[in-house]
Write an enzyme that holds these catalytic residues in place. Sequence first.
Site, PDB file in Angstrom:
ATOM      1  N   SER A 144       2.824  53.288 -31.549  1.00 59.91           N
ATOM      2  CA  SER A 144       2.864  53.676 -32.963  1.00 59.91           C
ATOM      3  C   SER A 144       4.319  53.630 -33.408  1.00 59.91           C
ATOM      4  CB  SER A 144       2.335  55.113 -33.099  1.00 59.91           C
ATOM      5  OG  SER A 144       2.645  55.628 -34.375  1.00 59.91           O
ATOM      6  N   TYR A 157       0.792  64.438 -30.021  1.00 61.09           N
ATOM      7  CA  TYR A 157       0.385  63.050 -30.294  1.00 61.09           C
ATOM      8  C   TYR A 157       1.599  62.125 -30.261  1.00 61.09           C
ATOM      9  CZ  TYR A 157      -0.955  58.858 -32.786  1.00 61.09           C
ATOM     10  OH  TYR A 157      -1.142  57.539 -33.128  1.00 61.09           O
TER      11      TYR A 157
HETATM   12  N1  LIG Z   1      -4.250  55.175 -38.023  1.00 63.15           N
HETATM   13  C1  LIG Z   1      -2.945  55.279 -37.828  1.00 63.15           C
HETATM   14  O1  LIG Z   1      -2.195  55.689 -38.733  1.00 63.15           O
HETATM   15  C2  LIG Z   1      -2.333  54.840 -36.522  1.00 63.15           C
HETATM   16  C3  LIG Z   1      -0.967  54.548 -36.501  1.00 63.15           C
HETATM   17  C4  LIG Z   1      -0.385  54.183 -35.298  1.00 63.15           C
HETATM   18  C5  LIG Z   1      -1.152  54.093 -34.161  1.00 63.15           C
HETATM   19  N2  LIG Z   1      -2.481  54.380 -34.210  1.00 63.15           N
HETATM   20  C6  LIG Z   1      -3.257  54.289 -32.971  1.00 63.15           C
HETATM   21  O2  LIG Z   1      -4.267  53.320 -33.141  1.00 63.15           O
HETATM   22  C7  LIG Z   1      -5.343  53.601 -32.248  1.00 63.15           C
HETATM   23  C8  LIG Z   1      -6.650  53.474 -33.000  1.00 63.15           C
HETATM   24  O3  LIG Z   1      -6.697  54.463 -33.989  1.00 63.15           O
HETATM   25  P1  LIG Z   1      -7.351  54.211 -35.419  1.00 63.15           P
HETATM   26  O4  LIG Z   1      -6.324  54.496 -36.400  1.00 63.15           O
HETATM   27  O5  LIG Z   1      -8.044  52.915 -35.452  1.00 63.15           O
HETATM   28  O6  LIG Z   1      -8.373  55.445 -35.451  1.00 63.15           O
HETATM   29  P2  LIG Z   1      -9.963  55.510 -35.470  1.00 63.15           P
HETATM   30  O7  LIG Z   1     -10.519  54.688 -36.549  1.00 63.15           O
HETATM   31  O8  LIG Z   1     -10.250  56.955 -35.424  1.00 63.15           O
HETATM   32  O9  LIG Z   1     -10.389  54.838 -34.085  1.00 63.15           O
HETATM   33  C9  LIG Z   1     -10.255  55.497 -32.873  1.00 63.15           C
HETATM   34  C10 LIG Z   1     -11.069  54.772 -31.838  1.00 63.15           C
HETATM   35  O10 LIG Z   1     -10.863  55.438 -30.573  1.00 63.15           O
HETATM   36  C11 LIG Z   1     -12.127  55.768 -30.021  1.00 63.15           C
HETATM   37  N3  LIG Z   1     -12.075  57.030 -29.304  1.00 63.15           N
HETATM   38  C12 LIG Z   1     -11.608  58.210 -29.754  1.00 63.15           C
HETATM   39  N4  LIG Z   1     -11.801  59.156 -28.819  1.00 63.15           N
HETATM   40  C13 LIG Z   1     -12.400  58.564 -27.768  1.00 63.15           C
HETATM   41  C14 LIG Z   1     -12.860  59.018 -26.514  1.00 63.15           C
HETATM   42  N5  LIG Z   1     -12.736  60.297 -26.141  1.00 63.15           N
HETATM   43  N6  LIG Z   1     -13.439  58.129 -25.678  1.00 63.15           N
HETATM   44  C15 LIG Z   1     -13.581  56.841 -26.060  1.00 63.15           C
HETATM   45  N7  LIG Z   1     -13.163  56.340 -27.225  1.00 63.15           N
HETATM   46  C16 LIG Z   1     -12.573  57.206 -28.083  1.00 63.15           C
HETATM   47  C17 LIG Z   1     -13.057  55.897 -31.214  1.00 63.15           C
HETATM   48  O11 LIG Z   1     -14.388  55.603 -30.805  1.00 63.15           O
HETATM   49  P3  LIG Z   1     -15.558  56.692 -30.637  1.00 63.15           P
HETATM   50  O12 LIG Z   1     -15.325  57.779 -31.599  1.00 63.15           O
HETATM   51  O13 LIG Z   1     -16.788  55.878 -30.902  1.00 63.15           O
HETATM   52  O14 LIG Z   1     -15.486  57.149 -29.223  1.00 63.15           O
HETATM   53  C18 LIG Z   1     -12.555  54.810 -32.129  1.00 63.15           C
HETATM   54  O15 LIG Z   1     -13.136  53.583 -31.816  1.00 63.15           O
HETATM   55  C19 LIG Z   1      -5.067  54.978 -31.675  1.00 63.15           C
HETATM   56  O16 LIG Z   1      -4.540  54.853 -30.370  1.00 63.15           O
HETATM   57  C20 LIG Z   1      -4.018  55.558 -32.600  1.00 63.15           C
HETATM   58  O17 LIG Z   1      -3.193  56.466 -31.946  1.00 63.15           O
HETATM   59  C21 LIG Z   1      -3.092  54.746 -35.370  1.00 63.15           C
END
Ligand SMILES: NC(=O)c1ccc[n+]([C@@H]2O[C@H](COP(=O)([O-])OP(=O)(O)OC[C@H]3O[C@@H](n4cnc5c(N)ncnc54)[C@H](OP(=O)(O)O)[C@@H]3O)[C@@H](O)[C@H]2O)c1
Length: 370
Positions: A144, A157
């Site tokens: 991130s 986080y």
């Molecule tokens: N959104 C942001 O601003 C941002 C910025 C920088 C980095 N990121 C990173 O990007 C990645 C994806 O996040 P996103 O923004 O796309 O959020 P998101 O839409 O909430 O997606 C999160 C994904 O992780 C899975 N997940 C969560 N908990 C889990 C568990 N216990 N076991 C298995 N799968 C799990 C969820 O699937 P299920 O719920 O179906 O399990 C979902 O597919 C993360 O690593 C986050 O830290 C996000």
Amino acid sequence: MNTQESKTALITGASSGIGQELAKLFAKDGYNLVLVARSTDKLNELGAQFWDEYGVETTVITKDLSEENAAQDVYNQVKDKNIRVDILVNDAGVGLYGKFATETDWEREKSLIHLNVLTTTLMTKLFLKDMVERNEGKILNLASLVSVTPMPLMAVYGATKAYINNFTQSLINELKGTNISVTALMPNATDTDFFNKAGAANTKVTENLDDPAVVAKDAYNAFIKGAHKVVPGSFANKALEVVSYITPQETLAERMRKSMEPKDEPKTEEKNNTAAWTWGISLAAVVLAGAALAVLYTNSSEYDKLRYRYKARKLKSGADDMFGDVKESLLTGLDNLKGAVSTAKEVVAKAKETFADAVAKTPSEVEEAV
Ligand SMILES: NC(=O)c1ccc[n+]([C@@H]2O[C@H](COP(=O)([O-])OP(=O)(O)OC[C@H]3O[C@@H](n4cnc5c(N)ncnc54)[C@H](OP(=O)(O)O)[C@@H]3O)[C@@H](O)[C@H]2O)c1
């Protein structure tokens, strides 16, 4: 049509957000997929869609990756199915909002660390070993932009993402001279369900979010070329990364703290509009009360008449106070409020006439009588 006959990409967290957008791009390019998350239905739907649109095969593994042995279990299932993973995308991750000392729950933090750090590390270890044996493969780790800044109010986080970035950059060095690339993806705040799930939906940072499809597209293009890191999206995002390396940590922490604070109260204009409505409703109530008193007055006994006159007097004094407040909001308010307030003034004038009429008839002994 499958143009990557023998290539398979395993993507964790493909059921939503950035992971799902990445899965679409791999499918479009003909990769077979192994999709891992907890939401089986969503993964199955994606699998069916990819088959229909691109003719690629999807294997769904339902797994809570925050559980002990989750990574080993996923690896074993992949081996049992005789699938060779050419590309590993460690996307699954969660955040948690609140002050570390007093507001956040340790059990959730422990689970977050397990998912974001332990599972990602072990997934990398298990699949990377096979890649090294074949001298071929690619790994994309979701870090991130906050991996290079402190992150007050999401401290744990932020620390997990700093770990992922640092870990990834070290592996890049260790793998020099091989045919394996490892990439850290460093998105800025992105419009997914992430902030909602983290309990941070009402923070200032969510007022300006990047599009997950754009994040995934930039990431995919750079990853396929073997980039060490990707800061997707605008030039401002890239500048933020560079500025972070030369800004004192304390200053960065302050800046991040501001962006993680709750959104501002509604703007003055919105507040004043609300105030105008409130005054309007209150004034209407005064007029109605005045009218009710007038009706009661004409149909009542002498004793009750005294009481109603007294009440009318009180209402007049309340209406005068209210009128003063309306005037004050006119002075502090905005131009577009003037119309609303002048209407209110007319209403007040009518109410005052009604009350003045009632009070004029009040004998001087009313106060003592009631
Ligand atoms: N959104 C942001 O601003 C941002 C910025 C920088 C980095 N990121 C990173 O990007 C990645 C994806 O996040 P996103 O923004 O796309 O959020 P998101 O839409 O909430 O997606 C999160 C994904 O992780 C899975 N997940 C969560 N908990 C889990 C568990 N216990 N076991 C298995 N799968 C799990 C969820 O699937 P299920 O719920 O179906 O399990 C979902 O597919 C993360 O690593 C986050 O830290 C996000």
